[in-house]
Enzyme design. Sequence first.
Site, PDB file in Angstrom:
ATOM      1  CE  LYS A  59     -58.873  63.851  50.905  1.00 28.09           C
ATOM      2  NZ  LYS A  59     -58.719  64.127  52.321  1.00 28.09           N
ATOM      3  CG  ASN A  60     -58.535  67.820  51.036  1.00 27.54           C
ATOM      4  OD1 ASN A  60     -59.094  66.881  51.619  1.00 27.54           O
ATOM      5  ND2 ASN A  60     -57.225  67.834  50.830  1.00 27.54           N
ATOM      6  NE  ARG A  74     -56.225  66.658  60.850  1.00 27.96           N
ATOM      7  CZ  ARG A  74     -55.817  66.645  62.103  1.00 27.96           C
ATOM      8  NH1 ARG A  74     -55.914  65.555  62.825  1.00 27.96           N
ATOM      9  NH2 ARG A  74     -55.302  67.718  62.630  1.00 27.96           N
ATOM     10  CB  CYS A 111     -53.985  60.518  56.701  1.00 30.04           C
ATOM     11  SG  CYS A 111     -54.873  59.628  55.426  1.00 30.04           S
ATOM     12  NE  ARG A 126     -53.035  66.115  59.110  1.00 27.47           N
ATOM     13  CZ  ARG A 126     -53.924  65.686  58.216  1.00 27.47           C
ATOM     14  NH1 ARG A 126     -54.281  64.426  58.204  1.00 27.47           N
ATOM     15  NH2 ARG A 126     -54.462  66.514  57.352  1.00 27.47           N
ATOM     16  N   PRO A 127     -51.553  69.345  64.729  1.00 28.71           N
ATOM     17  CG  PRO A 127     -50.105  71.114  65.185  1.00 28.71           C
ATOM     18  CD  PRO A 127     -50.199  69.840  64.412  1.00 28.71           C
ATOM     19  CB  ILE A 128     -56.735  71.658  65.796  1.00 25.55           C
ATOM     20  CG1 ILE A 128     -57.045  71.158  67.216  1.00 25.55           C
ATOM     21  CG2 ILE A 128     -56.879  70.543  64.783  1.00 25.55           C
ATOM     22  CD1 ILE A 128     -58.540  70.834  67.412  1.00 25.55           C
ATOM     23  CG  ASP A 129     -51.511  75.338  67.244  1.00 21.40           C
ATOM     24  OD1 ASP A 129     -51.389  74.327  66.519  1.00 21.40           O
ATOM     25  OD2 ASP A 129     -50.855  76.377  67.052  1.00 21.40           O
ATOM     26  CD  GLN A 130     -51.799  78.936  64.554  1.00 19.13           C
ATOM     27  OE1 GLN A 130     -52.065  80.078  64.199  1.00 19.13           O
ATOM     28  NE2 GLN A 130     -51.098  78.673  65.645  1.00 19.13           N
ATOM     29  CG  ASP A 172     -52.330  66.560  50.230  1.00 21.13           C
ATOM     30  OD1 ASP A 172     -51.695  66.202  51.248  1.00 21.13           O
ATOM     31  OD2 ASP A 172     -53.398  67.185  50.285  1.00 21.13           O
ATOM     32  NE  ARG A 197     -59.358  57.925  55.910  1.00 24.17           N
ATOM     33  CZ  ARG A 197     -58.549  57.814  56.956  1.00 24.17           C
ATOM     34  NH1 ARG A 197     -57.346  58.332  56.918  1.00 24.17           N
ATOM     35  NH2 ARG A 197     -58.932  57.192  58.021  1.00 24.17           N
TER      36      ARG A 197
HETATM   37  N1  EPU Z   1     -50.659  73.416  61.646  1.00 21.47           N
HETATM   38  C1  EPU Z   1     -50.412  73.826  62.922  1.00 21.47           C
HETATM   39  N2  EPU Z   1     -51.468  74.170  63.699  1.00 21.47           N
HETATM   40  C2  EPU Z   1     -52.755  74.131  63.255  1.00 21.47           C
HETATM   41  C3  EPU Z   1     -53.009  73.686  61.952  1.00 21.47           C
HETATM   42  C4  EPU Z   1     -51.931  73.334  61.158  1.00 21.47           C
HETATM   43  O1  EPU Z   1     -49.256  73.890  63.349  1.00 21.47           O
HETATM   44  O2  EPU Z   1     -53.672  74.470  64.020  1.00 21.47           O
HETATM   45  C5  EPU Z   1     -49.533  73.047  60.761  1.00 21.47           C
HETATM   46  C6  EPU Z   1     -49.565  71.580  60.354  1.00 21.47           C
HETATM   47  O3  EPU Z   1     -48.936  70.777  61.329  1.00 21.47           O
HETATM   48  C7  EPU Z   1     -48.842  71.616  59.027  1.00 21.47           C
HETATM   49  C8  EPU Z   1     -49.238  72.973  58.434  1.00 21.47           C
HETATM   50  O4  EPU Z   1     -49.694  73.751  59.532  1.00 21.47           O
HETATM   51  O5  EPU Z   1     -47.462  71.618  59.253  1.00 21.47           O
HETATM   52  C9  EPU Z   1     -50.346  72.918  57.399  1.00 21.47           C
HETATM   53  O6  EPU Z   1     -51.447  72.166  57.904  1.00 21.47           O
HETATM   54  P1  EPU Z   1     -52.937  72.432  57.414  1.00 21.47           P
HETATM   55  O7  EPU Z   1     -53.726  72.938  58.564  1.00 21.47           O
HETATM   56  O8  EPU Z   1     -52.900  73.270  56.181  1.00 21.47           O
HETATM   57  O9  EPU Z   1     -53.427  70.975  57.095  1.00 21.47           O
HETATM   58  P2  EPU Z   1     -54.889  70.406  57.263  1.00 21.47           P
HETATM   59  O10 EPU Z   1     -55.879  71.498  57.064  1.00 21.47           O
HETATM   60  O11 EPU Z   1     -55.003  69.578  58.483  1.00 21.47           O
HETATM   61  C10 EPU Z   1     -55.248  69.967  54.732  1.00 21.47           C
HETATM   62  C11 EPU Z   1     -55.646  68.780  53.903  1.00 21.47           C
HETATM   63  C12 EPU Z   1     -54.470  67.805  53.815  1.00 21.47           C
HETATM   64  C13 EPU Z   1     -53.240  68.533  53.279  1.00 21.47           C
HETATM   65  C14 EPU Z   1     -52.937  69.797  54.091  1.00 21.47           C
HETATM   66  C15 EPU Z   1     -51.826  70.647  53.501  1.00 21.47           C
HETATM   67  C16 EPU Z   1     -57.994  68.622  54.317  1.00 21.47           C
HETATM   68  C17 EPU Z   1     -59.114  67.886  54.958  1.00 21.47           C
HETATM   69  N3  EPU Z   1     -56.784  68.131  54.504  1.00 21.47           N
HETATM   70  O12 EPU Z   1     -54.960  69.436  56.035  1.00 21.47           O
HETATM   71  O13 EPU Z   1     -54.875  66.821  52.906  1.00 21.47           O
HETATM   72  O14 EPU Z   1     -52.122  67.682  53.326  1.00 21.47           O
HETATM   73  O15 EPU Z   1     -54.130  70.618  54.173  1.00 21.47           O
HETATM   74  O16 EPU Z   1     -52.167  71.055  52.218  1.00 21.47           O
HETATM   75  O17 EPU Z   1     -58.209  69.615  53.639  1.00 21.47           O
HETATM   76  C18 EPU Z   1     -55.015  64.660  52.013  1.00 21.47           C
HETATM   77  O18 EPU Z   1     -55.887  65.089  51.248  1.00 21.47           O
HETATM   78  O19 EPU Z   1     -54.506  63.518  51.903  1.00 21.47           O
HETATM   79  C19 EPU Z   1     -54.532  65.509  53.084  1.00 21.47           C
HETATM   80  C20 EPU Z   1     -53.815  65.042  54.085  1.00 21.47           C
END
Ligand code: EPU
Length: 420
Positions: free
Chosen positions: A22-23, A92, A116, A121-125, A306, A399
């Site tokens: 999926k991811n 997401r 979810c 789940r911030p996107i600042d990075q 996950d 999903r």
């Molecule tokens: N984070 C920040 N700022 C950012 C981005 C992330 O502080 O700009 C923090 C998050 O809050 C978290 C950590 O960094 O504490 C890791 O987050 P990441 O960005 O890696 O998560 P994501 O990309 O939003 C993906 C998967 C998730 C999975 C996480 C961790 C997708 C679409 N989603 O989310 O998958 O839990 O990586 O491996 O790829 C799922 O499949 O059920 C799922 C939630």
Amino acid sequence: MAKYVINGGKYLEGAVTISGAKNAAVAILPAALLVNGKCRVENVPEISDVRILLEILADMGAEVVFENGTVTLDCSNVTNTCPNPELVPKLRASYYLMGALLSRFHKAKVALPGGCNFASRPIDQHIKGFVALGADVEETEDYVNLTPGPEGLRGNRVSLDVESVGATVNIILAACLLPGQTIIENAAKEPHVVDLANFLNTMGARISGAGTGTVKIRGVEKLEGGSYAIIPDQIEAGTYMAAVAAAGGNVMVQNVIPKHMDCITSKLQEMGVKVIQYDDSIRIISDGKLRHTTVKTRPYPGFPTDMQAQICVCMSIAEGVSRLTESVYETRFFGYCTELASMGADILISGKTAIVSGKKKLNGAQIHAHDLRAGAALVIAGLAADGVTEIENIHFIERGYERIVDKLTAIGADIKRVDD
Ligand code: EPU
């Protein structure tokens, strides 16, 4: 509303075939926006996140055909840089449209993503990356608007504050068609990051280092169409492995990359499960009698967040006291531990750690899925429990798990999808 009704306690036997990841799929399909021509993507899971993403791309003007697990996608005629704000918040991964549109059109206006909500789940990075590449970013409560800054868009060095999958993927996408070299430091190493880079390289991108902490992207003028097959889903495979461990059974989990499963495999072995690895499959043998263990979730190659909820179910019926520490999303326990408690589980949450005192058996109950992985864990709990479990809010599970009822039924589970 549809629900799953599970009559637990059945021994699981036979074979289950794992779908495409999926991811990886939700990163690769938006990446097709960068390609000038037709992309054929195989092994795409038929799940609702993928269907919504394809609907968004079609709505933007892409030609999309999805048949028998293969997506044919031609984004050559897309001109719309503002994807439908009604559809974008439904998942997401729609945040990947930002990086892809910025790279191809040098601008994007994208509604904030949904998906979810088990944690903040911030996107600042992601934003930090776009700014480093020269974008001006306007963020409101509803959308992110990206335009070229005064010095234009070009490759640059970005050091991530956290190893973020989403930010790593988004910056790779954004950098692909920009002049110069981008270097991402502290990049995420997850298999789906590598899969995205392999897809883009197949189409003509110049990305190296994916799967390590430093990813380099040398911008190219254009990407050409081609064919690619998505890797098997590490978390779907882990979920079926945990299901067999908890319910008891002897099942061959087919179409996996065993190396991606190492961390999950070794934890299940510690818990007393027999795991035999072959080239592209794994056999799981369990009598359902598990031993306690200690798990700390970590970015890849650590134990995946996950899989936190699924291993928690195994711990809740294991002999002794297990400790489960979450280090990626602190609030991830709350979505499912109370549901497991109503089935008789004994889980005490202390900060980032769940202390799980194993019970001989869980009992069937009426419970609710709160997010995708927590929902899958409740299915495992239902399979292992005595009596009947009814799970509501199954749209979360659908999903991310392709044909979960059919796959479980084929290995002997008694599970039905019932429309109320
Ligand atoms: N984070 C920040 N700022 C950012 C981005 C992330 O502080 O700009 C923090 C998050 O809050 C978290 C950590 O960094 O504490 C890791 O987050 P990441 O960005 O890696 O998560 P994501 O990309 O939003 C993906 C998967 C998730 C999975 C996480 C961790 C997708 C679409 N989603 O989310 O998958 O839990 O990586 O491996 O790829 C799922 O499949 O059920 C799922 C939630």
